[in-house]
Design an enzyme around this catalytic site. Structure first.
Site, PDB file in Angstrom:
ATOM      1  N   CYS A 185      -4.802   2.254  -3.738  1.00 37.29           N
ATOM      2  CA  CYS A 185      -3.589   2.797  -3.101  1.00 37.29           C
ATOM      3  C   CYS A 185      -2.390   1.890  -3.323  1.00 37.29           C
ATOM      4  O   CYS A 185      -1.515   1.773  -2.445  1.00 37.29           O
ATOM      5  CB  CYS A 185      -3.793   3.057  -1.606  1.00 37.29           C
ATOM      6  SG  CYS A 185      -4.881   4.418  -1.294  1.00 37.29           S
ATOM      7  N   ASP A 220       3.116  -4.696   8.093  1.00 40.17           N
ATOM      8  CA  ASP A 220       1.868  -3.946   7.952  1.00 40.17           C
ATOM      9  C   ASP A 220       0.729  -4.964   8.046  1.00 40.17           C
ATOM     10  O   ASP A 220       0.508  -5.749   7.126  1.00 40.17           O
ATOM     11  CB  ASP A 220       1.883  -3.221   6.598  1.00 40.17           C
ATOM     12  CG  ASP A 220       0.540  -2.593   6.260  1.00 40.17           C
ATOM     13  OD1 ASP A 220      -0.433  -2.814   7.005  1.00 40.17           O
ATOM     14  OD2 ASP A 220       0.469  -1.884   5.241  1.00 40.17           O
ATOM     15  N   GLN A 227      -4.436  -5.552   6.702  1.00 37.86           N
ATOM     16  CA  GLN A 227      -5.389  -6.476   6.080  1.00 37.86           C
ATOM     17  C   GLN A 227      -5.379  -7.853   6.739  1.00 37.86           C
ATOM     18  O   GLN A 227      -6.070  -8.752   6.273  1.00 37.86           O
ATOM     19  CB  GLN A 227      -5.081  -6.623   4.581  1.00 37.86           C
ATOM     20  CG  GLN A 227      -5.325  -5.383   3.771  1.00 37.86           C
ATOM     21  CD  GLN A 227      -6.797  -4.997   3.708  1.00 37.86           C
ATOM     22  OE1 GLN A 227      -7.683  -5.847   3.767  1.00 37.86           O
ATOM     23  NE2 GLN A 227      -7.064  -3.706   3.603  1.00 37.86           N
ATOM     24  N   HIS A 246       0.873  -1.182   0.000  1.00 34.71           N
ATOM     25  CA  HIS A 246       0.000   0.000   0.000  1.00 34.71           C
ATOM     26  C   HIS A 246       0.910   1.231   0.000  1.00 34.71           C
ATOM     27  O   HIS A 246       2.016   1.185   0.549  1.00 34.71           O
ATOM     28  CB  HIS A 246      -0.830  -0.055   1.290  1.00 34.71           C
ATOM     29  CG  HIS A 246      -1.939   0.926   1.393  1.00 34.71           C
ATOM     30  ND1 HIS A 246      -1.723   2.248   1.700  1.00 34.71           N
ATOM     31  CD2 HIS A 246      -3.281   0.792   1.246  1.00 34.71           C
ATOM     32  CE1 HIS A 246      -2.888   2.870   1.752  1.00 34.71           C
ATOM     33  NE2 HIS A 246      -3.852   2.020   1.476  1.00 34.71           N
ATOM     34  N   LYS A 295     -10.121  -1.459  10.423  1.00 35.58           N
ATOM     35  CA  LYS A 295     -10.038  -2.687   9.619  1.00 35.58           C
ATOM     36  C   LYS A 295     -10.429  -3.904  10.454  1.00 35.58           C
ATOM     37  O   LYS A 295     -10.451  -5.014   9.966  1.00 35.58           O
ATOM     38  CB  LYS A 295      -8.609  -2.898   9.096  1.00 35.58           C
ATOM     39  CG  LYS A 295      -8.020  -1.737   8.332  1.00 35.58           C
ATOM     40  CD  LYS A 295      -8.417  -1.718   6.887  1.00 35.58           C
ATOM     41  CE  LYS A 295      -7.569  -0.719   6.122  1.00 35.58           C
ATOM     42  NZ  LYS A 295      -8.107  -0.420   4.804  1.00 35.58           N
TER      43      LYS A 295
HETATM   44  C1  LIG Z   1      -2.281  -3.086   3.602  1.00 32.35           C
HETATM   45  C2  LIG Z   1      -2.674  -1.700   4.019  1.00 32.35           C
HETATM   46  N1  LIG Z   1      -1.740  -0.887   4.537  1.00 32.35           N
HETATM   47  C3  LIG Z   1      -2.030   0.347   4.950  1.00 32.35           C
HETATM   48  C4  LIG Z   1      -3.306   0.855   4.830  1.00 32.35           C
HETATM   49  C5  LIG Z   1      -3.587   2.241   5.311  1.00 32.35           C
HETATM   50  O1  LIG Z   1      -4.479   2.192   6.386  1.00 32.35           O
HETATM   51  P1  LIG Z   1      -5.044   3.536   7.028  1.00 32.35           P
HETATM   52  O2  LIG Z   1      -5.602   4.330   5.886  1.00 32.35           O
HETATM   53  O3  LIG Z   1      -6.097   3.059   7.969  1.00 32.35           O
HETATM   54  O4  LIG Z   1      -3.918   4.219   7.696  1.00 32.35           O
HETATM   55  C6  LIG Z   1      -4.303   0.073   4.283  1.00 32.35           C
HETATM   56  C7  LIG Z   1      -5.658   0.596   4.066  1.00 32.35           C
HETATM   57  O5  LIG Z   1      -6.369   0.185   3.192  1.00 32.35           O
HETATM   58  C8  LIG Z   1      -3.979  -1.243   3.866  1.00 32.35           C
HETATM   59  O6  LIG Z   1      -4.902  -2.046   3.354  1.00 32.35           O
END
Ligand SMILES: Cc1ncc(COP(=O)(O)O)c(C=O)c1O
Length: 406
Positions: A364, A200, A203, A123, A226
């Site tokens: 993203c 991270d 997900q 992401h 999430k």
């Molecule tokens: C794998 C992953 N990393 C980071 C993020 C960013 O999360 P946030 O917008 O809640 O900070 C997301 C959000 O969709 C994600 O799916």
């Protein structure tokens, strides 16, 4: 059903019981954000109607109640991740947690010529913060390529590790494709070359039990929204000795031990990284969300979601021109797809007209879409409350949209 009662689960999510464009809502945008059970919503309401006060600094009754509830949420989260309480930093979300690590550990430890390994599935939130540090400090970012099925090229990963990177930062699960990365293997290999590892987990948290000690990662980040919790709250886990060695980031209240006009000394963990009045209500509610998930059981949730995902995947293949993007054997409940000749956005808009909420676009992960040579995908993702009847409605809607646009 006895153990996993979908009716009883759905009763706790009244938002699902509505019509969109005169059709029953079928909410399949769970990878972007899943819905909140009554327990979480009531928890926030109860906080503001019964015991709102600023925490940690007040001697009065409400301040004590609020502090206890907030710190109790931290304990729930720590237990859930198998971490110590002081290793749990409240953040605004995954993005905020990664930026915290990049701006503190990263700026301090990543020097000119140092290498950072991330995956091609990341992401933007696990790419741009490292690009910012790399730009400032002169580091090199290496990307683990993505194979055609959406898995990572582990041969190249091994080669990148031979260059002795300082940091490996990867997601546990890809948000765009649902690929579950082999992070146990990746972490252990990274540790063999003494790389620091950030996972991270945005997900992963709503599908898997997380044990940061067994995983042996140095940092683990996720967002509350999430995992059936509120937006605007998230968690950074860090190993205690690493967090202790890191410089503070944001300055202000709560993160200090003492201050003079000339200088300051930093507070102990975890407060050192929690400057200013935190998001008290949502922190407490995140604890509630984790209790909700544990009351259902993550294994039971995953079993249910797997049934939905496998059924939907099979049935999508009935649609002419269907192209599944990301076909890894290990996947969560994300299905990304394209239909020959149709733009994802047009399909998504028509699905919305038919009551089905999906996400379209690059999710993203713009570099990943470039690497795959596609403009984006249509992404459907299932959560604990989705049903097989909704899978039927989804498939019918995709078929109808395809007919209308062809
Ligand atoms: C794998 C992953 N990393 C980071 C993020 C960013 O999360 P946030 O917008 O809640 O900070 C997301 C959000 O969709 C994600 O799916």
């Amino acid at each position: 059903m006895t153990a996993y009662s979908i009716e009883r689960i759905r009763e706790q999510f009244p938002i699902l019981n509505q019509q969109v464009n005169n059709r029953p809502l079928v909410y399949l945008d769970n990878a972007a954000s899943n819905q909140k059970p009554n327990a979480v919503v009531d928890c926030i309401s109860n906080y503001y109607t019964s015991y709102h006060a600023n925490i940690h600094r007040g001697a009065h009754h409400l301040a004590q109640l609020a502090t206890e509830a907030y710190e109790n949420a931290r304990t729930i989260i720590a237990n859930h991740l198998n971490a110590q309480r002081e290793e749990i930093i409240f953040t605004y979300g995954t993005t905020d947690g990664i930026n915290l690590v990049a701006q503190t550990w990263g700026r301090r430890n990543l020097k000119a010529g140092d290498r950072i390994v991330i995956s091609g599935l990341e992401h933007h939130s696990n790419l741009v913060p490292w690009q910012m540090v790399a730009e400032e400090n002169g580091c090199i970012i290496d990307i683990i390529p993505v194979l055609s099925d959406g898995t990572l090229d582990m041969v190249v990963y091994d080669q990148l590790l031979e260059k002795k990177p300082k940091l490996v930062a990867v997601n546990q699960v890809s948000n765009s494709l649902g690929t579950v990365n082999p992070i146990a293997e990746m972490i252990s290999k990274a540790k063999n070359v003494n790389a620091c590892v950030l996972i991270d987990g945005a997900q992963a948290v709503s599908h898997f039990e997380i044990d940061v000690k067994r995983m042996d990662c140095d940092f683990y980040v996720f967002s509350g929204h999430k995992i059936y919790g509120p937006t605007g709250i998230g968690v950074l886990y860090g190993k205690k000795d690493i967090l202790e060695a890191m410089p503070a980031w944001r300055g202000g209240g709560e993160m200090i031990k003492s201050v003079s006009y000339q200088s300051f000394s930093v507070n102990e963990l975890p407060y050192k990284f929690e400057a200013g009045t935190p998001n008290i209500a949502d922190g407490i509610a995140l604890g509630q969300a984790i209790e909700f998930v544990n009351s259902l059981g993550l294994n039971a949730i995953r079993e249910h979601e797997t049934l939905l995902t496998q059924t939907a995947t099979q049935r999508l293949l009935e649609v002419p021109g269907m192209r599944l993007i990301g076909t890894a054997e290990e996947k969560t409940s994300v299905i990304s797809f394209l239909i020959d000749g149709l733009h994802p956005y047009d399909v998504g808009t028509l699905l919305d007209q038919l009551g089905v909420a999906v996400r379209t676009g690059h999710h993203c992960t713009e570099p990943l879409m470039h690497a795959l040579g596609i403009p984006g995908t249509i992404r459907a993702s299932f959560a604990c409350y989705n049903t097989l009847e909704e899978v039927d409605l989804f498939i019918e809607a995709v078929k109808k949209a395809t007919q209308m646009l062809s």
